[in-house]
Design a protein around this motif. Structure first.
Motif, short mmCIF file in Angstrom:
data_model
loop_
_atom_site.label_atom_id
_atom_site.label_comp_id
_atom_site.label_asym_id
_atom_site.label_seq_id
_atom_site.Cartn_x
_atom_site.Cartn_y
_atom_site.Cartn_z
N VAL A 39 26.34 37.82 44.94
CA VAL A 39 27.53 38.03 44.95
C VAL A 39 28.42 37.66 43.67
O VAL A 39 27.91 36.75 43.14
CB VAL A 39 28.38 37.05 45.92
N ALA A 40 29.06 38.52 42.97
CA ALA A 40 29.76 38.14 41.79
C ALA A 40 31.14 38.84 42.28
O ALA A 40 31.35 39.68 43.03
CB ALA A 40 29.27 39.24 40.58
N THR A 41 32.24 38.63 41.31
CA THR A 41 33.74 38.83 41.39
C THR A 41 34.27 39.67 40.30
O THR A 41 33.43 39.65 39.12
CB THR A 41 34.38 37.55 41.39
N VAL A 42 35.12 40.53 40.52
CA VAL A 42 35.54 41.36 39.52
C VAL A 42 36.98 41.39 39.57
O VAL A 42 37.67 41.56 40.80
CB VAL A 42 34.91 42.91 39.69
N GLY A 43 37.59 41.24 38.38
CA GLY A 43 39.11 41.39 38.48
C GLY A 43 39.59 42.45 37.50
O GLY A 43 39.15 43.02 36.61
N ALA A 44 40.97 42.73 37.61
CA ALA A 44 41.45 43.57 36.74
C ALA A 44 41.39 42.81 35.15
O ALA A 44 41.22 43.61 34.09
CB ALA A 44 42.99 43.79 36.88
N THR A 45 41.63 41.82 35.04
CA THR A 45 41.30 41.04 33.83
C THR A 45 40.24 39.89 33.88
O THR A 45 40.03 39.35 35.29
CB THR A 45 42.58 40.53 33.16
N LEU A 46 40.02 38.91 33.12
CA LEU A 46 39.36 37.87 33.43
C LEU A 46 40.23 36.55 33.54
O LEU A 46 39.83 35.54 33.77
CB LEU A 46 38.49 37.48 32.01
N ASP A 47 41.40 36.79 33.52
CA ASP A 47 42.64 35.76 34.08
C ASP A 47 42.10 35.09 35.38
O ASP A 47 41.98 35.97 36.34
CB ASP A 47 43.89 36.24 33.81
N PRO A 48 42.46 33.86 35.62
CA PRO A 48 42.27 33.18 36.92
C PRO A 48 43.12 33.73 37.85
O PRO A 48 44.40 34.29 37.67
CB PRO A 48 42.36 31.79 36.72
N VAL A 49 42.79 34.04 39.14
CA VAL A 49 43.81 34.43 40.22
C VAL A 49 43.75 33.18 41.30
O VAL A 49 42.98 32.33 41.27
CB VAL A 49 43.32 35.78 40.88
N THR A 50 45.00 33.49 41.96
CA THR A 50 45.28 32.31 42.96
C THR A 50 45.26 32.79 44.57
O THR A 50 45.91 33.97 44.64
CB THR A 50 46.47 31.76 42.67
N THR A 51 44.36 32.38 45.32
CA THR A 51 44.15 33.08 46.83
C THR A 51 45.16 32.57 47.37
O THR A 51 45.89 31.73 47.21
CB THR A 51 42.77 32.50 47.32
N THR A 52 45.54 32.94 48.51
CA THR A 52 46.51 32.66 49.60
C THR A 52 46.14 31.11 50.14
O THR A 52 47.25 30.31 50.57
CB THR A 52 46.54 33.39 51.08
N GLY A 53 44.82 30.71 49.90
CA GLY A 53 44.65 29.39 50.39
C GLY A 53 44.83 28.33 49.05
O GLY A 53 44.64 27.24 49.26
N GLY A 54 45.26 29.00 47.87
CA GLY A 54 45.74 28.02 46.70
C GLY A 54 44.55 27.71 45.98
O GLY A 54 44.73 26.91 44.95
N LEU A 55 43.46 28.42 46.08
CA LEU A 55 42.17 28.34 45.19
C LEU A 55 42.38 29.07 44.01
O LEU A 55 42.85 30.27 43.96
CB LEU A 55 41.06 28.73 45.84
N ARG A 56 42.12 28.64 42.76
CA ARG A 56 42.14 29.27 41.62
C ARG A 56 40.65 29.97 41.31
O ARG A 56 39.63 29.24 41.50
CB ARG A 56 42.50 28.46 40.30
N MET A 57 40.43 31.20 41.17
CA MET A 57 38.99 31.77 41.00
C MET A 57 39.19 32.38 39.80
O MET A 57 40.24 33.35 39.32
CB MET A 57 38.85 32.64 42.06
N LEU A 58 37.89 32.61 39.15
CA LEU A 58 37.75 33.21 37.81
C LEU A 58 36.74 34.53 38.25
O LEU A 58 35.72 34.31 38.54
CB LEU A 58 37.08 32.34 36.73
N PRO A 59 37.36 35.66 37.72
CA PRO A 59 36.21 36.87 38.02
C PRO A 59 35.16 36.77 36.84
O PRO A 59 35.22 36.20 35.69
CB PRO A 59 37.38 37.71 37.36
#
Length: 203
Positions: A39-59
């Motif tokens: 499993v790998a993650t993909v974002g619009a950018t490499l900036d971190p995102v914050t989930t509804t649970g408050g977790l910060r995730m890096l693409p």
């Protein structure tokens, strides 16, 4: 050779909706071909995102670098940006995946984003409710199916309150488990039937 299942990341990503799916895709236990997927993650950018649970995730990568030929599936979790320009690049990537014959799995609000993009017009699908999608003015109302999760070819959709059903459809599409293992897995996690646990323990 390991195949990659990509998970789209955006702010307000509903982390709990895909937990069953990604945890078991990434866990070789009981799998037909252990280690076939990662499993790998993909974002619009490499900036971190914050989930509804408050977790910060890096693409791990970005949409512009992601090619359908390099992926086994694109998973789109629910979110609060599905009806904004922030989700449009992800809907566009879903369109690219489907055109290439690579599966897309969307749950909860992500189905709304795909409806707005016209990707549900000609495919059987489900969502949080028929009324939710009808309110968007999409053209796929006749293809709506009132079930927790629906697969039509390369497209999987699910209501946000059925993450286990969503996971089961993903596992089936990826050919992750033998049929009896998948049945036991769903008995345990979906039906809370102890018999599922014992069946899996015997593997």
């Amino acid at each position: 050779m390991t195949e990659t299942v990509h998970v789209a990341l955006y702010d307000t990503f509903a982390d709990w909706e895909i937990g069953y799916a990604i945890d078991h895709v990434n866990n070789p236990e009981w799998q037909k071909q252990p280690g076939r997927y990662s499993v790998a993650t993909v974002g619009a950018t490499l900036d971190p995102v914050t989930t509804t649970g408050g977790l910060r995730m890096l693409p791990d990568t970005t949409l512009d670098r992601l090619k359908p030929s390099h992926s086994a599936m694109l998973i789109l979790a629910g979110n609060n940006v599905w009806n904004t320009d922030r989700f449009t690049p992800f809907a566009d990537k879903a369109r690219e995946f489907l055109a290439a014959g690579v599966p897309v799995a969307a749950i909860c609000g992500a189905t709304g984003g795909l409806a707005l993009a016209g990707l549900l017009d000609d495919r059987a699908h489900t969502s949080n409710a028929a009324e939710f999608l009808d309110g968007l003015g999409y053209a796929g109302g006749s293809r709506y199916v009132d079930e927790p999760a629906v697969t039509d070819g390369d497209l999987i959709t699910a209501t946000g309150i059925a993450p286990v059903h969503f996971a089961r459809e993903i596992f089936q599409r990826l050919d992750l488990y033998e049929p009896d293992v998948l049945d036991a897995w769903f008995a345990l996690y979906g039906l809370r039937d102890p018999a599922g646990f014992y069946a899996l323990a015997e593997r």
